[in-house]
Design a protein around this motif. Structure first.
Motif: not given
Length: 119
Positions: A75-98, A106-111
């Motif tokens: 829903k965030v991706a849609s609201q931010e209007q990145v759902n059609e161009s593409g976006y990532r949902i990222i979960f980092n787990s643990g310090p070695g993953a950042g 969850a990180h929602v990245l796009g634009g």
């Protein structure tokens, strides 16, 4: 205890309203706000209101809340209007993953073209 707010958790403090954040969406079970150090033009964090240290413990301890986080990320991706161009949902787990805040999120990245952005 998992699921309970943690006094030393930054995201629990944001959920409680003790620390300000730029909130873009909220539900009874989730909160979505802008990352303070964005890695893309759209960079929003979606967190469960309950405290679990990472995505795996959230999914095991409260599968409904885990599903809510993913649903809200879409829903965030849609609201931010990145759902059609593409976006990532990222979960980092643990310090070695950042992961730097040990509250599942969850990180929602796009634009922008994300193919060169290493996740």
């Amino acid at each position: 205890m998992a699921g309970e707010p943690q006094a030393d958790c930054l995201f629990c403090k944001i959920v409680a309203g003790e620390i300000p954040a730029t909130i873009v969406r909220e539900t009874d079970t989730t909160l979505a706000f802008r990352d303070i150090n964005p890695q893309a033009p759209t960079h929003v964090l979606v967190i469960p209101r309950v405290h679990y240290p990472d995505a795996a413990s959230l999914a095991a301890g409260d599968p409904g809340a885990a599903a809510d986080v993913l649903r809200e990320a879409g829903k965030v991706a849609s609201q931010e209007q990145v759902n059609e161009s593409g976006y990532r949902i990222i979960f980092n787990s643990g310090p070695g993953a950042g992961q730097t805040v040990f509250h599942a999120h969850a990180h929602v990245l796009g634009g922008q073209d994300l193919r060169r952005l290493v996740a």
